[in-house]
Design an enzyme around this catalytic site. Structure first.
Site, PDB file in Angstrom:
ATOM      1  N   HIS A   1       0.853  -1.189   0.000  1.00  0.00           N
ATOM      2  CA  HIS A   1       0.000   0.000   0.000  1.00  0.00           C
ATOM      3  C   HIS A   1       0.893   1.245   0.000  1.00  0.00           C
ATOM      4  O   HIS A   1       2.008   1.220   0.524  1.00  0.00           O
ATOM      5  CB  HIS A   1      -0.838  -0.056   1.281  1.00  0.00           C
ATOM      6  CG  HIS A   1      -1.883   0.988   1.403  1.00  0.00           C
ATOM      7  ND1 HIS A   1      -1.608   2.275   1.793  1.00  0.00           N
ATOM      8  CD2 HIS A   1      -3.234   0.938   1.217  1.00  0.00           C
ATOM      9  CE1 HIS A   1      -2.733   2.971   1.845  1.00  0.00           C
ATOM     10  NE2 HIS A   1      -3.732   2.189   1.498  1.00  0.00           N
TER      11      HIS A   1
ATOM     12  N   ASP B   1       3.232  -4.122   8.233  1.00  0.00           N
ATOM     13  CA  ASP B   1       1.987  -3.380   8.065  1.00  0.00           C
ATOM     14  C   ASP B   1       0.848  -4.353   8.379  1.00  0.00           C
ATOM     15  O   ASP B   1       0.566  -5.267   7.606  1.00  0.00           O
ATOM     16  CB  ASP B   1       1.935  -2.874   6.619  1.00  0.00           C
ATOM     17  CG  ASP B   1       0.612  -2.206   6.275  1.00  0.00           C
ATOM     18  OD1 ASP B   1      -0.346  -2.331   7.068  1.00  0.00           O
ATOM     19  OD2 ASP B   1       0.525  -1.586   5.205  1.00  0.00           O
TER      20      ASP B   1
ATOM     21  N   GLN C   1      -4.323  -4.948   7.347  1.00  0.00           N
ATOM     22  CA  GLN C   1      -5.297  -5.922   6.839  1.00  0.00           C
ATOM     23  C   GLN C   1      -5.213  -7.264   7.570  1.00  0.00           C
ATOM     24  O   GLN C   1      -5.968  -8.187   7.253  1.00  0.00           O
ATOM     25  CB  GLN C   1      -5.084  -6.172   5.332  1.00  0.00           C
ATOM     26  CG  GLN C   1      -5.244  -4.951   4.447  1.00  0.00           C
ATOM     27  CD  GLN C   1      -6.679  -4.441   4.388  1.00  0.00           C
ATOM     28  OE1 GLN C   1      -7.623  -5.095   4.831  1.00  0.00           O
ATOM     29  NE2 GLN C   1      -6.855  -3.252   3.839  1.00  0.00           N
TER      30      GLN C   1
ATOM     31  N   LYS D   1     -10.374  -0.164  10.688  1.00  0.00           N
ATOM     32  CA  LYS D   1     -10.509  -1.433   9.960  1.00  0.00           C
ATOM     33  C   LYS D   1     -10.819  -2.588  10.900  1.00  0.00           C
ATOM     34  O   LYS D   1     -10.956  -3.723  10.486  1.00  0.00           O
ATOM     35  CB  LYS D   1      -9.228  -1.733   9.179  1.00  0.00           C
ATOM     36  CG  LYS D   1      -8.981  -0.770   8.017  1.00  0.00           C
ATOM     37  CD  LYS D   1      -7.840  -1.233   7.158  1.00  0.00           C
ATOM     38  CE  LYS D   1      -7.189  -0.126   6.362  1.00  0.00           C
ATOM     39  NZ  LYS D   1      -7.908   0.250   5.154  1.00  0.00           N
TER      40      LYS D   1
ATOM     41  N   CYS E   1      -4.676   2.105  -3.822  1.00  0.00           N
ATOM     42  CA  CYS E   1      -3.464   2.673  -3.179  1.00  0.00           C
ATOM     43  C   CYS E   1      -2.234   1.792  -3.357  1.00  0.00           C
ATOM     44  O   CYS E   1      -1.205   2.046  -2.736  1.00  0.00           O
ATOM     45  CB  CYS E   1      -3.674   2.949  -1.693  1.00  0.00           C
ATOM     46  SG  CYS E   1      -4.908   4.183  -1.371  1.00  0.00           S
TER      47      CYS E   1
END
Ligand code: PMP
Length: 410
Positions: A123, A200, A203, A226, A364
């Site tokens: 991303h 990261d 997600q 999220k 993104c």
């Protein structure tokens, strides 16, 4: 298996049709953001309606109460990812967390001799901060090759590491292809070579059990919105000794122990060192409620349910004429697709007319297009409250798209 129908009752977004919605909403954009259960709304309300005050500043009960609540939130969040409390920094979200590492750690310690490894599937928030580090330090940015499906394997990580590699920055679950990468193995390999791993978790943390100590990851970030929490609040986890070495991205009130007219400044210890200014206190209240809510459902249960629903979704989507699915073999509840001859945004706009929310474009991940060889794709993403009926409505609309989209059967 969890019951999405029962869980939907906790969400106002599912209970009422809003004025904006002509149809019952089929929300398949959960990789972008998630709905908020009542307990999160109530927690935010509690602060705004009954407990408003600043933290770390007052000598009266209201302030004291907010201080305690914020630190309790830190405790809940540290448990949620298996960290120590003093390793949890409140940020505005994943983007800010990664920027903090980039400027505060990499910008300070890397030189033009050094190298940062990322992948093409990242991303923007896990690419652009590293480009800035390149601008500041002259360090090299290189890309670890993905396999033909777009998956990152520990073997290719090991091959890509050179004597100059200092940082590997990768998403545990990528936001377009939805592969779950083996962060634990990657950390093992990286640490053998003295390389730090920045993960990261935007997600992954909402969808699967993540324990930073078990992974032995050096930094991990995620966003509240999220994981059923409010927007504008997120987390940076860092090993304490790394947080101690790092510079703050922002200076100001609440992060210093003292300063004088000569410019001598002593910062507070982490995590306060990184939390300059008035915090997003209602966001923190909401995030605490969110992680406790998700924890109660159980992320193993969420992962099991999403795997099951993903299989159903792939099977149904294969029935759609001319569909191209880019990540059939991936793991997460993210499915990226196109319909031959139809521009992604046209398809998303058509689905919107049927009350179905998906995402179209480049999501993104703008350097992934050179891997996918597509200018734009559509992405449907699920969460624990997505039902089989949602998938049926989505696939049904896709099948009927030929009536509306000229190019559909081209
Ligand atoms: N990384 C990944 C993998 C993401 O999916 C996102 C959000 N789409 C981000 C980073 C950025 O998160 P935020 O906008 O909440 O900072």
């Amino acid at each position: 298996m969890l019951d999405p129908y029962k869980l939907r009752k906790d969400f106002q977004m599912f209970r009422n049709k809003t004025q904006m919605q002509e149809h019952d909403l089929v929300f398949l954009d959960n990789a972008s953001t998630t709905f908020k259960p009542d307990c999160v709304v109530e927690a935010v309300d509690q602060y705004l309606l009954n407990e408003t005050s600043n933290t770390h500043r007052g000598d009266y009960d209201l302030c004291y109460n907010a201080d305690v609540k914020v630190e309790n939130a830190r405790k809940s969040i540290s448990k949620f990812i298996g960290a120590n409390e003093n390793e949890i920094v409140f940020t505005s979200g994943t983007s800010m967390s990664i920027n903090l590492i980039a400027y505060g750690y990499a910008g300070k310690y890397l030189t033009s001799e050094d190298e940062i490894l990322i992948t093409q599937a990242e991303h923007a928030s896990n690419v652009l901060p590293w480009f800035k580090v390149h601008e500041i330090t002259g360090c090299k940015i290189d890309y670890i090759p993905l396999d033909k499906d777009g998956r990152l394997s520990p073997v290719s990580v090991e091959k890509a590491i050179t004597k100059n590699t200092k940082i590997i920055a990768v998403a545990q679950v990528t936001n377009v292809l939805g592969f779950v990468i083996d962060v634990k193995e990657i950390c093992k390999i990286a640490h053998k070579h003295g390389v730090l791993v920045v993960c990261d978790g935007a997600q992954s943390v909402p969808h699967m059990n993540v324990n930073v100590k078990d992974l032995d990851v050096d930094f991990l970030s995620f966003s509240g919105h999220k994981v059923c929490g409010p927007t504008g609040i997120g987390v940076l986890y860092g090993k304490y000794e790394l947080l101690e070495k790092m510079d703050p991205l922002m200076s100001g009130g609440g992060m210093n122990a003292k300063f004088d007219m000569c410019g001598d400044v002593k910062y507070l210890n982490p995590p306060s060192k990184f939390e300059a200014g008035t915090m997003n206190i209602e966001g923190i209240y909401g995030l605490k409620a969110a992680v406790e809510y998700v924890d109660k459902i159980g992320r193993n249960n969420i992962a099991e349910y999403e795997t099951h629903l993903r299989k159903y979704m792939i099977k149904k989507m294969r029935e759609v004429p001319n569909i191209i699915i880019y990540n059939e073999n991936a793991d997460a509840g993210i499915i990226t697709f196109n319909v031959k001859g139809v521009f992604a945004q046209d398809l998303a706009t058509y689905l919107n007319s049927k009350g179905i929310a998906i995402r179209s474009g480049q999501h993104c991940a703008k350097i992934l297009i050179t891997f996918l060889h597509e200018v734009a794709t559509c992405r449907a993403s699920i969460y624990f409250y997505t039902t089989k009926e949602d998938i049926d409505a989505f696939v049904d609309a896709l099948k009927k798209g030929g009536d509306y989209l000229d190019a559909y059967f081209a």
